[in-house]
Design a protein around this motif. Sequence first.
Motif, PDB file in Angstrom:
ATOM      1  N   GLN A   2      -1.956   9.140   1.367  1.00 34.17           N
ATOM      2  CA  GLN A   2      -2.548   9.028   0.039  1.00 34.17           C
ATOM      3  C   GLN A   2      -2.718  10.417  -0.580  1.00 34.17           C
ATOM      4  O   GLN A   2      -3.192  11.334   0.082  1.00 34.17           O
ATOM      5  CB  GLN A   2      -3.903   8.339   0.124  1.00 34.17           C
ATOM      6  CG  GLN A   2      -3.825   6.871   0.514  1.00 34.17           C
ATOM      7  CD  GLN A   2      -2.961   6.033  -0.431  1.00 34.17           C
ATOM      8  OE1 GLN A   2      -2.942   6.277  -1.635  1.00 34.17           O
ATOM      9  NE2 GLN A   2      -2.239   5.092   0.136  1.00 34.17           N
ATOM     10  N   SER A  22      -1.683   4.997   5.941  1.00 32.93           N
ATOM     11  CA  SER A  22      -1.970   4.999   4.502  1.00 32.93           C
ATOM     12  C   SER A  22      -2.893   6.154   4.129  1.00 32.93           C
ATOM     13  O   SER A  22      -2.669   6.855   3.135  1.00 32.93           O
ATOM     14  CB  SER A  22      -2.604   3.665   4.101  1.00 32.93           C
ATOM     15  OG  SER A  22      -2.876   3.631   2.722  1.00 32.93           O
ATOM     16  N   HIS A  24       0.794  -1.235   0.000  1.00 33.33           N
ATOM     17  CA  HIS A  24       0.000   0.000   0.000  1.00 33.33           C
ATOM     18  C   HIS A  24       0.829   1.290   0.000  1.00 33.33           C
ATOM     19  O   HIS A  24       0.324   2.335  -0.432  1.00 33.33           O
ATOM     20  CB  HIS A  24      -0.929   0.011   1.214  1.00 33.33           C
ATOM     21  CG  HIS A  24      -1.895  -1.119   1.255  1.00 33.33           C
ATOM     22  ND1 HIS A  24      -3.049  -1.147   0.505  1.00 33.33           N
ATOM     23  CD2 HIS A  24      -1.884  -2.289   1.952  1.00 33.33           C
ATOM     24  CE1 HIS A  24      -3.709  -2.264   0.730  1.00 33.33           C
ATOM     25  NE2 HIS A  24      -3.027  -2.979   1.607  1.00 33.33           N
ATOM     26  N   LEU A  25       2.057   1.221   0.461  1.00 38.77           N
ATOM     27  CA  LEU A  25       2.877   2.429   0.566  1.00 38.77           C
ATOM     28  C   LEU A  25       4.288   2.142   0.048  1.00 38.77           C
ATOM     29  O   LEU A  25       5.277   2.223   0.775  1.00 38.77           O
ATOM     30  CB  LEU A  25       2.941   2.898   2.031  1.00 38.77           C
ATOM     31  CG  LEU A  25       1.608   3.339   2.655  1.00 38.77           C
ATOM     32  CD1 LEU A  25       1.732   3.405   4.173  1.00 38.77           C
ATOM     33  CD2 LEU A  25       1.185   4.689   2.091  1.00 38.77           C
TER      34      LEU A  25
END
Length: 386
Positions: A386, A382, A308-309
């Motif tokens: 974002q 997250s 996710h990152l």
Amino acid sequence: MYRFDDVINRRHTFSVKWDDTERVFGVKDVLPMWVADMDFPAPPAVIEALHKRIQHGIFGYTVIPDSLKEAMQHWLKARHQWDMDRSWFVFSTGVVPAIATAIEAFSEEGDRVVVFTPVYPPLFQLVRQHRRTLVTSPLQLKETRYEIDWDDFTKKIQGAKLLLLCSPHNPGGRVWTKEELEKIGQLCLEHDVILISDEIHADLTFPPNRHVPFASICPEFAERSVTCIAPTKTFNLAGLQAAAAIIANESLRRQFRKIQQRQGFFTLNTFAVVGTEAAYRYGEEWLDALLTYLQENTDYVCSYIQTHLPALRVIRPEATYLVWIDCRQLGMTEKQLKTLLLEKGKIAVEFGSKFGEEGKGFIRMNVACPRKTLEEALDRLSAALQ
């Protein structure tokens, strides 16, 4: 078998981590993933021993029994293959107070004291507060592992009085190898430097890595060092305030005790004695289960961030429950990163500049919490980025 997955409300228990976060970070309603204590109950044997002591009802002045020294001696032998003498123990209310006492005992104002950076902040703060000359030897980050810059360290150790070693290292979680420790020790002997080894995270070493107590390597190293240990990180007992300095050299031990007497230190409190002995006697099974859980939490962090990152890079710890994360590819200042995490993500972590100049662009996250809490923390991280 143990309650690592239970989410236990710690608010209104005078917890630094949960009740002091707003004061420290200046933001309300943030999830605390910062200061190094765990959101897990202590081992059942410790809780049982404390209950039994409380039921007695009288809490007068306390002596430190031989049974406590015996339990700690046995733990060091069984867990770390260190066959030491129990007469070497000198007790303290914490590792940081023990290091402060050692600085005062074995150096004078203006003396050079070396530390590897980035590092646990009290190690360099204590040097400055005692008006010693701080000398930093920056570690080199190679891929996702810190290494010692031997050329730099060899220069910096010359003329120094003390070396403060964080072993295992915090942040970054490096477990120094026996070969690295031998090289450090030989340089200290060559330049007549006393080594003070903060080994508070020793028991939180993940297999196949193995912690080697510096003083266990050879008698020469033991004679020129102070090893600081505590049950507080291992068994989540920081509030009991118990630690020990292990000093083989009788002259150094006498100097250390002289400073303690000047400071007015007398003994450990009743609950520190009872809880520490119970932990070292009966806490091994709990600790082994804890290490498995912490390793799984660390694996989860690494997998989540990779998915996710991907701009972040995890420095996977070989020890400790503190995950050091490289955020420099985001191209943000620390102030920008702090604003996003605290105000948008509502998550509190330690920001890297606290650990020295070399920590800028990093964050440190405490993963010693139930998996549900960790999942929420990573989702907040997250969302913030974002």
